[in-house]
Design a protein around this motif. Structure first.
Motif, PDB file in Angstrom:
ATOM      1  N   GLN A   1      85.772  87.561  65.930  1.00  0.00           N
ATOM      2  CA  GLN A   1      84.852  86.540  65.449  1.00  0.00           C
ATOM      3  C   GLN A   1      85.379  85.928  64.164  1.00  0.00           C
ATOM      4  N   GLN A   2      85.061  84.645  63.979  1.00  0.00           N
ATOM      5  CA  GLN A   2      85.443  83.926  62.764  1.00  0.00           C
ATOM      6  C   GLN A   2      84.193  83.614  61.947  1.00  0.00           C
ATOM      7  N   TYR A   3      84.369  83.521  60.631  1.00  0.00           N
ATOM      8  CA  TYR A   3      83.236  83.397  59.727  1.00  0.00           C
ATOM      9  C   TYR A   3      83.398  82.186  58.810  1.00  0.00           C
TER      10      TYR A   3
ATOM     11  N   THR B   1      71.460  84.178  48.485  1.00  0.00           N
ATOM     12  CA  THR B   1      70.710  82.923  48.623  1.00  0.00           C
ATOM     13  C   THR B   1      71.592  81.723  48.311  1.00  0.00           C
ATOM     14  N   THR B   2      72.423  81.853  47.283  1.00  0.00           N
ATOM     15  CA  THR B   2      73.328  80.770  46.907  1.00  0.00           C
ATOM     16  C   THR B   2      74.312  80.461  48.027  1.00  0.00           C
ATOM     17  N   ILE B   3      74.879  81.507  48.635  1.00  0.00           N
ATOM     18  CA  ILE B   3      75.840  81.313  49.728  1.00  0.00           C
ATOM     19  C   ILE B   3      75.157  80.676  50.931  1.00  0.00           C
ATOM     20  N   GLU B   4      73.978  81.152  51.273  1.00  0.00           N
ATOM     21  CA  GLU B   4      73.260  80.633  52.436  1.00  0.00           C
ATOM     22  C   GLU B   4      72.809  79.192  52.232  1.00  0.00           C
ATOM     23  N   THR B   5      72.488  78.835  51.000  1.00  0.00           N
ATOM     24  CA  THR B   5      72.092  77.453  50.712  1.00  0.00           C
ATOM     25  C   THR B   5      73.309  76.533  50.744  1.00  0.00           C
ATOM     26  N   LEU B   6      74.431  77.009  50.220  1.00  0.00           N
ATOM     27  CA  LEU B   6      75.660  76.210  50.219  1.00  0.00           C
ATOM     28  C   LEU B   6      76.125  75.894  51.631  1.00  0.00           C
ATOM     29  N   LEU B   7      75.955  76.862  52.546  1.00  0.00           N
ATOM     30  CA  LEU B   7      76.423  76.712  53.933  1.00  0.00           C
ATOM     31  C   LEU B   7      75.230  76.826  54.883  1.00  0.00           C
TER      32      LEU B   7
ATOM     33  N   PHE C   1      78.330  84.839  58.473  1.00  0.00           N
ATOM     34  CA  PHE C   1      78.578  85.374  57.145  1.00  0.00           C
ATOM     35  C   PHE C   1      79.019  86.832  57.283  1.00  0.00           C
ATOM     36  N   LEU C   2      80.023  87.214  56.506  1.00  0.00           N
ATOM     37  CA  LEU C   2      80.557  88.570  56.561  1.00  0.00           C
ATOM     38  C   LEU C   2      80.581  89.171  55.160  1.00  0.00           C
ATOM     39  N   GLU C   3      80.037  90.374  55.016  1.00  0.00           N
ATOM     40  CA  GLU C   3      80.095  91.107  53.755  1.00  0.00           C
ATOM     41  C   GLU C   3      80.995  92.332  53.937  1.00  0.00           C
ATOM     42  N   LEU C   4      82.044  92.423  53.138  1.00  0.00           N
ATOM     43  CA  LEU C   4      82.957  93.558  53.179  1.00  0.00           C
ATOM     44  C   LEU C   4      82.684  94.498  52.011  1.00  0.00           C
ATOM     45  N   TRP C   5      82.907  95.792  52.250  1.00  0.00           N
ATOM     46  CA  TRP C   5      82.568  96.829  51.273  1.00  0.00           C
ATOM     47  C   TRP C   5      81.077  96.741  50.933  1.00  0.00           C
ATOM     48  N   ALA C   6      80.284  96.639  51.987  1.00  0.00           N
ATOM     49  CA  ALA C   6      78.835  96.498  51.839  1.00  0.00           C
ATOM     50  C   ALA C   6      78.199  97.862  51.590  1.00  0.00           C
ATOM     51  N   PRO C   7      76.979  97.885  51.020  1.00  0.00           N
ATOM     52  CA  PRO C   7      76.262  99.153  50.876  1.00  0.00           C
ATOM     53  C   PRO C   7      75.840  99.685  52.241  1.00  0.00           C
ATOM     54  N   ALA C   8      75.632 100.993  52.314  1.00  0.00           N
ATOM     55  CA  ALA C   8      75.317 101.632  53.595  1.00  0.00           C
ATOM     56  C   ALA C   8      74.032 101.099  54.205  1.00  0.00           C
ATOM     57  N   GLU C   9      73.093 100.673  53.376  1.00  0.00           N
ATOM     58  CA  GLU C   9      71.787 100.233  53.873  1.00  0.00           C
ATOM     59  C   GLU C   9      71.723  98.729  54.151  1.00  0.00           C
ATOM     60  N   ALA C  10      72.837  98.024  54.039  1.00  0.00           N
ATOM     61  CA  ALA C  10      72.829  96.565  54.192  1.00  0.00           C
ATOM     62  C   ALA C  10      72.325  96.163  55.578  1.00  0.00           C
ATOM     63  N   GLY C  11      71.546  95.084  55.612  1.00  0.00           N
ATOM     64  CA  GLY C  11      71.024  94.605  56.888  1.00  0.00           C
ATOM     65  C   GLY C  11      70.350  93.262  56.741  1.00  0.00           C
TER      66      GLY C  11
ATOM     67  N   TRP D   1      73.912  88.047  58.636  1.00  0.00           N
ATOM     68  CA  TRP D   1      75.122  88.612  58.053  1.00  0.00           C
ATOM     69  C   TRP D   1      75.652  89.778  58.892  1.00  0.00           C
ATOM     70  N   THR D   2      76.986  89.908  58.902  1.00  0.00           N
ATOM     71  CA  THR D   2      77.639  91.097  59.422  1.00  0.00           C
ATOM     72  C   THR D   2      78.104  91.906  58.202  1.00  0.00           C
ATOM     73  N   HIS D   3      77.798  93.197  58.179  1.00  0.00           N
ATOM     74  CA  HIS D   3      78.124  94.038  57.038  1.00  0.00           C
ATOM     75  C   HIS D   3      79.124  95.114  57.455  1.00  0.00           C
ATOM     76  N   VAL D   4      80.163  95.289  56.675  1.00  0.00           N
ATOM     77  CA  VAL D   4      81.175  96.301  56.940  1.00  0.00           C
ATOM     78  C   VAL D   4      81.196  97.279  55.766  1.00  0.00           C
ATOM     79  N   VAL D   5      80.997  98.566  56.081  1.00  0.00           N
ATOM     80  CA  VAL D   5      80.952  99.633  55.080  1.00  0.00           C
ATOM     81  C   VAL D   5      82.220 100.474  55.202  1.00  0.00           C
ATOM     82  N   GLU D   6      82.857 100.753  54.077  1.00  0.00           N
ATOM     83  CA  GLU D   6      84.038 101.615  54.081  1.00  0.00           C
ATOM     84  C   GLU D   6      83.625 103.040  53.753  1.00  0.00           C
ATOM     85  N   HIS D   7      84.099 103.995  54.567  1.00  0.00           N
ATOM     86  CA  HIS D   7      83.787 105.396  54.355  1.00  0.00           C
ATOM     87  C   HIS D   7      85.063 106.166  54.030  1.00  0.00           C
ATOM     88  N   ALA D   8      84.947 107.128  53.139  1.00  0.00           N
ATOM     89  CA  ALA D   8      86.081 107.989  52.840  1.00  0.00           C
ATOM     90  C   ALA D   8      86.346 108.901  54.027  1.00  0.00           C
ATOM     91  N   ALA D   9      87.607 109.152  54.294  1.00  0.00           N
ATOM     92  CA  ALA D   9      87.972 110.004  55.433  1.00  0.00           C
ATOM     93  C   ALA D   9      87.585 111.441  55.162  1.00  0.00           C
TER      94      ALA D   9
END
Length: 201
Positions: free
Chosen positions: A1-3, A166-172, A179-189, A193-201
């Motif tokens: 997917q493209q964002y 809100t600023t990003i959503e208003t701009l676009l 919309f894609l959020e990288l290094w998002a918090p675990a509870e993001a929703g 938006w698509t949220h990607v959470v990084e976990h330690a191995a």
């Protein structure tokens, strides 16, 4: 997917294990990266800078966002590396938004840093060169400085102020679902938006 837009939170500049250590070191939602910067900024070697740049360059930003905007939280010691990587991807700087970090009593945070205290972090906005000129933009008369408290959330040292989303959503206005959020918090929703959470191995 493209964002249409990608929001990159802090965490991209450290390995997952380091991020986990920083989260454990944070007290009352106060970020600990100021302390890390204070201890290493004077001796941040070219190899360290290269490692930071390598982590960001490993994200396929050109494929994920071929015509839109990349928005990345950057502490000042990483600005040169970020600008270099974004230029390599074909993105140019267009704007920034500064978040002044506040305690819950609304006093300004003064985090440790090597030269002067650290009280803010900046969201740098880049746009793909020569692409997406047909994208609908809704310009705003919003301030480019946000004063907001630091709030601890699971999986993150702090949560991004809602005003940023809100600023990003208003701009676009046509970007919902792209919309894609990288290094998002675990509870993001957040809707749209698509949220990607990084976990330690």
């Amino acid at each position: 997917q493209q964002y249409q837009a990608i929001l990159i939170n802090t965490g991209w500049e450290v390995r997952p294990q380091q991020q986990q250590q920083q989260q454990q070191a944070a007290v009352g939602g106060v970020p600990s990266w100021g302390e890390a910067a204070a201890s290493c900024s004077s001796s941040l070697s070219s190899s360290s800078r290269a490692e930071v740049a390598k982590r960001l360059a490993a994200v396929p930003l050109g494929r994920l966002c071929p015509k839109g905007f990349i928005m990345i939280w950057v502490n000042k010691e990483h600005l040169q590396a970020v600008a270099s990587v974004m230029s390599t991807f074909g993105f140019s700087y267009v704007e920034n938004l500064t978040w002044v970090l506040l305690h819950h009593n609304h006093s300004v945070l003064r985090l440790p840093s090597h030269f002067i205290k650290r009280s803010h972090i900046t969201l740098y906005i880049f746009r793909k060169d020569g692409e997406g000129r047909d994208t609908e933009l809704r310009h705003q008369r919003n301030p480019d400085v946000v004063f907001d408290c630091v709030r601890a959330v699971e999986g993150r040292e702090w949560d991004v102020p809602a005003e940023v989303f809100t600023t990003i959503e208003t701009l676009l206005p046509t970007g919902k679902g792209a919309f894609l959020e990288l290094w998002a918090p675990a509870e993001a929703g957040r809707a749209g938006w698509t949220h990607v959470v990084e976990h330690a191995a």
